[in-house]
Every structure is written in C-alpha cells, then in structure tokens.
Write a protein that holds these residues in place. Structure first.
Motif, PDB file in Angstrom:
ATOM      1  N   ILE A  47       0.679  -1.564  -0.226  1.00 40.09           N
ATOM      2  CA  ILE A  47      -0.005   0.245   0.017  1.00 40.09           C
ATOM      3  C   ILE A  47       0.694   1.274  -0.314  1.00 40.09           C
ATOM      4  N   LEU A  48       1.163   2.111  -0.995  1.00 37.74           N
ATOM      5  CA  LEU A  48       1.520   3.429  -1.120  1.00 37.74           C
ATOM      6  C   LEU A  48       0.946   4.475  -0.608  1.00 37.74           C
ATOM      7  N   ARG A  49       1.869   5.054   0.676  1.00 36.85           N
ATOM      8  CA  ARG A  49       1.754   6.603   1.243  1.00 36.85           C
ATOM      9  C   ARG A  49       1.726   7.415   0.102  1.00 36.85           C
ATOM     10  N   GLN A  50       0.252   8.129  -0.391  1.00 37.74           N
ATOM     11  CA  GLN A  50       0.357   8.930  -1.184  1.00 37.74           C
ATOM     12  C   GLN A  50      -0.176   9.892  -0.786  1.00 37.74           C
ATOM     13  N   ASP A  51       0.229  11.151  -1.941  1.00 38.38           N
ATOM     14  CA  ASP A  51      -0.299  12.238  -1.211  1.00 38.38           C
ATOM     15  C   ASP A  51      -2.082  12.621  -1.086  1.00 38.38           C
ATOM     16  N   PRO A  52      -2.417  12.819  -0.602  1.00 36.56           N
ATOM     17  CA  PRO A  52      -4.040  13.237   0.134  1.00 36.56           C
ATOM     18  C   PRO A  52      -4.850  13.746  -0.976  1.00 36.56           C
ATOM     19  N   TRP A  53      -3.930  15.236  -1.404  1.00 37.16           N
ATOM     20  CA  TRP A  53      -4.482  16.004  -2.227  1.00 37.16           C
ATOM     21  C   TRP A  53      -4.805  15.059  -3.387  1.00 37.16           C
TER      22      TRP A  53
END
Length: 336
Positions: A163-169
């Motif tokens: 699971i990638l921790r990507q930018d919320p925006w």
C-alpha cells in the motif's frame, strides 16, 4: 563515474544499515558539467583529478549518487503499479518512476532483493521508506489467510503488492475522477491534468509534470478541464479546489483525525461517497484498516463469500487484503 551507496533494508529488525562504497571510473573524455537535478537531490559537488599521460589528459570525476538497496519483504514493482492505487508509475529507461509531491524516484530491480534507486539515503529514509510502507512486514500479514481459501489464493497472486502512502490532495482528485472509469481512462485523465496544470520538471530520464496544486487549478477553464476527461465530475473537482484553497479540506490536521472523523470530513467533499472516501483513506492516509468496495470487490463478496463481506474480519489490515483481492480479480475476470 559515480558514488555507490549500498543500503540494506532489514524489515525483521525494522532498521536500515548503510554501507558506502566509492567507485572511481576513468574517462578519456572532455569534462562534463554536473548539475543538481530539480526534483531528485544529488550532490552538487564534484572532484576532478587531472594527470598527464603522454599527450592524453585523464579526467577522474564523481558525478552523482546511486543507491543500491536490499528489500527483504514482499516488493513487486509491476504489481504495485497495476493494483489500482497509483496511476502515474510508468517504466522509463528500465526504471519504474514514482512521484510524491515534488519528489521523483526512479527505481530498478537488479536481482531478487536488490534495487537501484535514484535518491540519497536521507530522501530514501524520510520520503520513500514510508511511501512504500517498508516498516511493515507483508509476509506476516499474508500468513493471516490460512483459513480463508480464496484470500490465500489472492495473496499468492498479489505477492509483492504494497500500500503506497501517497499525497492526500492527489488522492482526492484522482479518486473523484476514478468514478465510472477504467484504469486506462483514469491514467489518461490524471496525466492530462498534470500536463496542463502541473509544474514541469526535467530529470535525467524525461520531462515530468507534477500533480497540480489547488493554486494551479484555481483558474482552470471548463473547456480545458473537459479536455482532461472530467465529464460530470468537473463540478466536484472545482468544489475540492475551492475548499482546499480555503484550507477547509486535506489540511495537516487531517492526519491526526481518527478514522470516523476523517471518513466524515472526506464525505463533505462533493462527489466523495463511501468508496472514494475509503480509497483516499487507504492510499492517501495509510489507514490500512479501510477496505473500499467497488464493483470488483462486490463481485468477490457475492461469488466467493456468499454475500458476506470478509474484510472486516481482517481488522486493521483489511485494506491490504482488499488490494490482494482486487488485484486477483483483475487477473481472473472470467471467474466473476
């Protein structure tokens, strides 16, 4: 030549041991300027040693940093990029490219556990280690499926997904766009948004456009947004941009919200329902207990579990199990 930094990532001990080896190569070529890349940090200093051999000048210089790392836990670049969570990770010159905000990483598998990456030790530790969720053992998580026949099969199929921790925006806009779109259509739409409105960055491999900020999207015309394939989602994107500009959504405080509060706040954005909110939580906030239910997951629930949702039984790793199941469904569509 180059400096090679070898990093050993030991997930069982949750620590990184760094070993540096300096390698100098001899060039019989004119001196080339070494520049600092705009998005991926390289050392800007260099060493030149000149000595006279007959009439030939030998230039020995250090160009940039290459890090070689060892990842012992599950890690498969192809499966990560094709698991429906990240839509901008193409293969470029043999490397897979990932973007997190204004950071760009190129990573290439060299052997079963060895990878060449295009960043410094500091950036790997602070940006990319958490981005790839490398402090968590997915091997241990896969062992939870011993009594679940289908999920055991799905984890074998999806072995290597993280699971990638990507930018919320970026996740807010991406998953608003994802509704009623195929994965290729999502990729095309997101890339078009970046090309039209994002900042241009030149790397050693390519020209890249970063995901646009709310400020970069605020003056976008309906015509250009329509060209990006927004369709009926256009007013949803506009609403998200406006709220972001007024700091009413995806602020730093949202990282501290509990799951219930975060879920409720995300659903206050137009066009964000249960599935999209759970996708943003899972892929943008690393809330791995969230298991989004889309068409494919619904088919799995109905055909493999007689209509009973199995994911809540996996508790705080339900989202990881959902990714295994989703990836399996994409590889075996004929079963559903």
């Amino acid at each position: 030549g180059n400096i090679k930094s070898f990093a050993h990532v030991d997930l069982h001990e949750n620590k990184i041991n760094m070993h540096c080896i300096f390698v100098l190569h001899v060039y019989y070529t004119p001196y080339r300027n070494i520049e600092k890349n705009r998005s991926v940090y390289f050392y800007s200093w260099y060493i030149i040693i000149v000595r006279l051999i007959s009439p030939i000048f030998t230039l020995i210089f250090i160009e940039d940093i290459i890090m070689l790392i060892t990842i012992k836990d599950d890690f498969n670049l192809f499966k990560i990029c094709n698991s429906g969570q990240c839509f901008r990770c193409p293969t470029v010159n043999g490397y897979t490219r990932f973007i997190f905000r204004n950071h760009i990483l190129y990573i290439k598998q060299l052997s079963d556990e060895s990878y060449d990456i295009s960043c410094t030790e500091e950036l790997w530790n602070t940006i990319w280690l958490p981005y790839f969720d490398l402090t968590r053992s997915y091997k241990k998580i896969r062992r939870l499926t011993t009594k679940d026949t289908f999920m055991k099969k799905a984890t074998r199929e999806g072995l290597g997904i993280r699971i990638l921790r990507q930018d919320p925006w970026e996740m807010v806009i991406t998953f608003i766009l994802s509704q009623r779109k195929s994965i290729p259509a999502i990729k095309k739409s997101v890339e078009a948004l970046c090309t039209h409105f994002g900042s241009l960055v030149t790397t050693e491999h390519e020209i890249v456009y970063l995901f646009p900020t709310p400020e970069q999207l605020k003056d976008a015309t309906d015509d250009i947004l329509s060209e990006c394939g927004l369709g009926y989602r256009l007013p949803y994107v506009r609403d998200a941009v406006e709220q972001a500009l007024y700091n009413t959504i995806v602020t730093n405080e949202w990282y501290e919200f509990d799951d219930h509060t975060l879920f409720t706040m995300l659903k206050s954005i137009k066009g964000v329902g249960d599935k999209v909110a759970n996708c943003i939580m899972l892929f943008g906030y690393n809330r791995i207990g969230r298991a989004p239910v889309d068409t494919w997951i619904e088919k799995i629930i109905n055909t493999k579990y007689n209509g009973v949702d199995p994911f809540p039984s996996y508790g705080d790793v339900a989202g990881i199990m959902q990714q295994y199941a989703f990836y399996y469904s994409l590889q075996h569509k004929d079963e559903f």
